[in-house]
Design a protein around this motif. Structure first.
Motif, PDB file in Angstrom:
ATOM      1  N   VAL A 275      52.655  56.723  64.758  1.00 49.56           N
ATOM      2  CA  VAL A 275      52.546  55.876  64.492  1.00 49.56           C
ATOM      3  C   VAL A 275      51.202  55.223  65.254  1.00 49.56           C
ATOM      4  O   VAL A 275      50.855  54.036  65.100  1.00 49.56           O
ATOM      5  N   THR A 276      50.684  55.118  66.246  1.00 50.67           N
ATOM      6  CA  THR A 276      49.176  54.314  67.262  1.00 50.67           C
ATOM      7  C   THR A 276      47.894  55.450  66.066  1.00 50.67           C
ATOM      8  O   THR A 276      47.368  54.923  66.461  1.00 50.67           O
ATOM      9  N   LYS A 277      48.193  56.773  65.261  1.00 46.64           N
ATOM     10  CA  LYS A 277      47.325  56.897  64.246  1.00 46.64           C
ATOM     11  C   LYS A 277      46.835  56.201  63.471  1.00 46.64           C
ATOM     12  O   LYS A 277      45.471  55.868  62.775  1.00 46.64           O
ATOM     13  N   LEU A 278      48.135  55.264  62.935  1.00 41.59           N
ATOM     14  CA  LEU A 278      48.318  54.155  62.022  1.00 41.59           C
ATOM     15  C   LEU A 278      47.837  52.468  62.644  1.00 41.59           C
ATOM     16  O   LEU A 278      48.208  52.040  61.863  1.00 41.59           O
ATOM     17  N   GLY A 279      47.594  52.882  63.239  1.00 40.91           N
ATOM     18  CA  GLY A 279      47.721  51.620  64.263  1.00 40.91           C
ATOM     19  C   GLY A 279      48.284  50.526  64.788  1.00 40.91           C
ATOM     20  O   GLY A 279      48.641  49.219  64.916  1.00 40.91           O
TER      21      GLY A 279
ATOM     22  N   LYS B 147      51.381  50.129  67.912  1.00 42.88           N
ATOM     23  CA  LYS B 147      51.481  50.478  69.492  1.00 42.88           C
ATOM     24  C   LYS B 147      53.164  50.329  69.568  1.00 42.88           C
ATOM     25  O   LYS B 147      54.064  49.722  69.602  1.00 42.88           O
ATOM     26  N   ALA B 148      53.251  51.585  69.828  1.00 42.86           N
ATOM     27  CA  ALA B 148      55.218  51.412  69.872  1.00 42.86           C
ATOM     28  C   ALA B 148      55.525  52.341  71.590  1.00 42.86           C
ATOM     29  O   ALA B 148      54.441  52.898  71.914  1.00 42.86           O
ATOM     30  N   GLU B 149      56.591  51.921  71.722  1.00 45.28           N
ATOM     31  CA  GLU B 149      57.195  52.698  72.960  1.00 45.28           C
ATOM     32  C   GLU B 149      58.414  53.466  73.074  1.00 45.28           C
ATOM     33  O   GLU B 149      59.371  52.056  72.568  1.00 45.28           O
ATOM     34  N   PHE B 150      59.154  53.717  74.024  1.00 46.07           N
ATOM     35  CA  PHE B 150      60.705  54.283  73.696  1.00 46.07           C
ATOM     36  C   PHE B 150      61.305  53.917  75.099  1.00 46.07           C
ATOM     37  O   PHE B 150      60.978  53.205  76.186  1.00 46.07           O
ATOM     38  N   SER B 151      62.656  53.384  74.373  1.00 48.30           N
ATOM     39  CA  SER B 151      63.398  51.881  75.095  1.00 48.30           C
ATOM     40  C   SER B 151      64.555  52.392  74.967  1.00 48.30           C
ATOM     41  O   SER B 151      65.637  52.948  74.452  1.00 48.30           O
ATOM     42  N   GLY B 152      65.202  52.082  75.901  1.00 42.06           N
ATOM     43  CA  GLY B 152      66.409  52.261  76.371  1.00 42.06           C
ATOM     44  C   GLY B 152      67.291  54.078  76.044  1.00 42.06           C
ATOM     45  O   GLY B 152      66.903  55.384  76.977  1.00 42.06           O
ATOM     46  N   ARG B 153      68.101  54.141  75.157  1.00 43.22           N
ATOM     47  CA  ARG B 153      69.430  55.673  75.612  1.00 43.22           C
ATOM     48  C   ARG B 153      68.190  55.864  74.505  1.00 43.22           C
ATOM     49  O   ARG B 153      68.253  56.796  74.337  1.00 43.22           O
ATOM     50  N   ASN B 154      67.864  55.517  73.947  1.00 43.77           N
ATOM     51  CA  ASN B 154      67.599  56.575  72.401  1.00 43.77           C
ATOM     52  C   ASN B 154      66.551  55.586  71.157  1.00 43.77           C
ATOM     53  O   ASN B 154      66.872  55.959  70.318  1.00 43.77           O
ATOM     54  N   ASP B 155      65.210  54.454  71.395  1.00 44.32           N
ATOM     55  CA  ASP B 155      65.137  53.486  70.475  1.00 44.32           C
ATOM     56  C   ASP B 155      63.772  53.727  70.802  1.00 44.32           C
ATOM     57  O   ASP B 155      63.366  53.494  71.781  1.00 44.32           O
TER      58      ASP B 155
ATOM     59  N   ILE C 165      58.802  48.787  69.172  1.00 44.51           N
ATOM     60  CA  ILE C 165      57.430  47.600  68.747  1.00 44.51           C
ATOM     61  C   ILE C 165      57.673  46.099  70.312  1.00 44.51           C
ATOM     62  O   ILE C 165      58.225  45.516  69.079  1.00 44.51           O
ATOM     63  N   GLU C 166      57.652  46.090  70.179  1.00 41.06           N
ATOM     64  CA  GLU C 166      57.415  44.637  71.021  1.00 41.06           C
ATOM     65  C   GLU C 166      58.461  43.966  71.489  1.00 41.06           C
ATOM     66  O   GLU C 166      59.456  43.482  70.746  1.00 41.06           O
ATOM     67  N   GLU C 167      59.765  45.273  71.571  1.00 42.22           N
ATOM     68  CA  GLU C 167      60.889  45.176  72.047  1.00 42.22           C
ATOM     69  C   GLU C 167      62.007  44.958  70.346  1.00 42.22           C
ATOM     70  O   GLU C 167      62.974  45.139  70.995  1.00 42.22           O
ATOM     71  N   LYS C 168      61.414  45.868  69.603  1.00 45.30           N
ATOM     72  CA  LYS C 168      62.005  45.516  68.007  1.00 45.30           C
ATOM     73  C   LYS C 168      62.143  46.878  67.796  1.00 45.30           C
ATOM     74  O   LYS C 168      60.673  47.604  67.563  1.00 45.30           O
TER      75      LYS C 168
ATOM     76  N   GLU D 275      56.492  45.205  58.482  1.00 48.63           N
ATOM     77  CA  GLU D 275      56.103  43.370  59.148  1.00 48.63           C
ATOM     78  C   GLU D 275      55.502  43.633  60.346  1.00 48.63           C
ATOM     79  O   GLU D 275      54.347  42.822  60.646  1.00 48.63           O
ATOM     80  N   VAL D 276      54.180  44.664  61.154  1.00 43.32           N
ATOM     81  CA  VAL D 276      53.143  44.849  62.176  1.00 43.32           C
ATOM     82  C   VAL D 276      52.000  44.968  61.014  1.00 43.32           C
ATOM     83  O   VAL D 276      51.425  44.643  61.381  1.00 43.32           O
ATOM     84  N   LYS D 277      52.348  46.268  60.269  1.00 45.78           N
ATOM     85  CA  LYS D 277      50.892  46.645  60.156  1.00 45.78           C
ATOM     86  C   LYS D 277      50.863  46.662  58.683  1.00 45.78           C
ATOM     87  O   LYS D 277      51.834  47.271  57.588  1.00 45.78           O
TER      88      LYS D 277
END
Length: 333
Positions: A112-116, A118-126, A129-132, A189-191
């Motif tokens: 997804v970074t290559k597609l422009g 920015k995302a991250e791993f969060s919590g147990r298994n999610d 992108i900006e907490e969504k 919704e992001v891109k």
């Protein structure tokens, strides 16, 4: 001599969840010792629930079926998800010795970074992108084999997600949001210009880059493998709904690691049967808790003794056992 890792990308041509889950289990059973597979698949108008969830509680299945959809149950733990053709599913399948969650997540995040984006791993298994959440992940281990699978929301119909999934109020409150819809986001919704084809291709390229093995890409459907017995399993009432008896006593609580419901059927002061429903990721431990309590005297101290004797093979498993034991000690039963 170092054995070269064989890597394959397998894409399903089917949109049927029972077929796709059958292919997934078939690949898990057939995986070679030094092979890693990235399996890409899509389900149309489907709710998939976790291995230990109560189908009646998690999904408005009558609405789903009346509108041409299907309910499916997967091998792994975790919670219920909605799939349609605006969603891409992925599965990493391998021998346990090659299982590396950080590496597998890197494949998705780099894609997804290559597609422009920015995302991250969060919590147990999610993955968020900006907490969504745009991707939920779950895991399953069987002897020397492992799989890690999940979803990528690209342009999914989130109104159907809200209509079909019955999320408990406790879970919504624990996330600090007012609805299941407000917790998730489509990549479009992001891109806006992003497509399913873009994400699929980026996932393949990221997989090849991170695993650096000899690559093979194939497309399959239900006729390419001997999977009909597995299709029958995944489509069966017994697998999807199971037998949910009228419990003598039922208790439920939400923990940091997920929700758990214990349903007890009693006979002569003992637990004749117990059903454990949960969206916890630790799917095998949840089933082991049920097995461990069966036949036990229906007394809190005896049940707690059984739980404490269980072997938590990880820090998270030990925490679950401790939490359930404390819960029983505090509950009026």
């Amino acid at each position: 001599m170092i054995t070269q890792l064989q890597i394959r990308v397998i894409e399903s041509l089917s949109y049927d969840p029972w077929v796709n889950l059958a292919i997934e289990e078939y690949l898990l059973k057939q995986i070679a010792e030094d092979e890693v597979i990235l399996y890409l698949w899509q389900n149309d108008n489907t709710v998939v629930i976790g291995r230990n969830q109560n189908a009646w509680k998690e999904c408005r299945h009558l609405d789903l079926e009346q509108e041409g959809g299907k309910l499916a149950r997967r091998l792994s733990g975790g919670g219920a998800v909605f799939h349609d053709l605006g969603n891409l599913n992925f599965t990493f399948i391998m021998n346990k010795k090659h299982y590396d969650l950080s590496k597998q997540l890197t494949v998705i995040l780099q894609a997804v970074t290559k597609l422009g984006i920015k995302a991250e791993f969060s919590g147990r298994n999610d993955l968020v992108i900006e907490e969504k959440k745009f991707s939920g992940n779950a895991y399953y281990f069987n002897h020397d084999r492992a799989l890690h699978h999940g979803t990528i929301l690209i342009n999914s119909d989130l109104t159907k997600l809200s209509r079909y999934l019955q999320v408990s109020p406790e879970k919504i409150i624990s996330k600090g949001v007012d609805s299941v819809r407000s917790r998730v986001v489509n990549l479009v919704e992001v891109k806006r210009a992003i497509t399913l084809s873009d994400v699929t291709q980026s996932m393949k390229e990221s997989f090849f880059h991170n695993y650096r093995g000899s690559a093979q890409e194939i497309a399959v459907d239900r006729n390419d493998f001997n999977i009909e017995p597995l299709v029958r399993k995944y489509s069966s009432w017994e697998w999807r709904f199971g037998n949910t008896p009228k419990f003598d006593i039922s208790i439920c609580r939400r923990f940091a690691w997920g929700e758990m419901e214990l349903g007890f059927c009693l006979k002569n002061g003992r637990i004749d049967s117990v059903q454990v429903f949960s969206d916890a990721i630790e799917e095998r431990l949840i089933r082991d808790i049920g097995k461990g309590l069966k036949g036990c005297s229906f007394k809190k101290d005896r049940m707690i003794e059984r739980l404490i004797k269980m072997d938590g093979q990880s820090e998270n498993q030990a925490l679950i056992i401790k939490d359930v034991a404390l819960w029983l000690s505090e509950t009026e039963i």
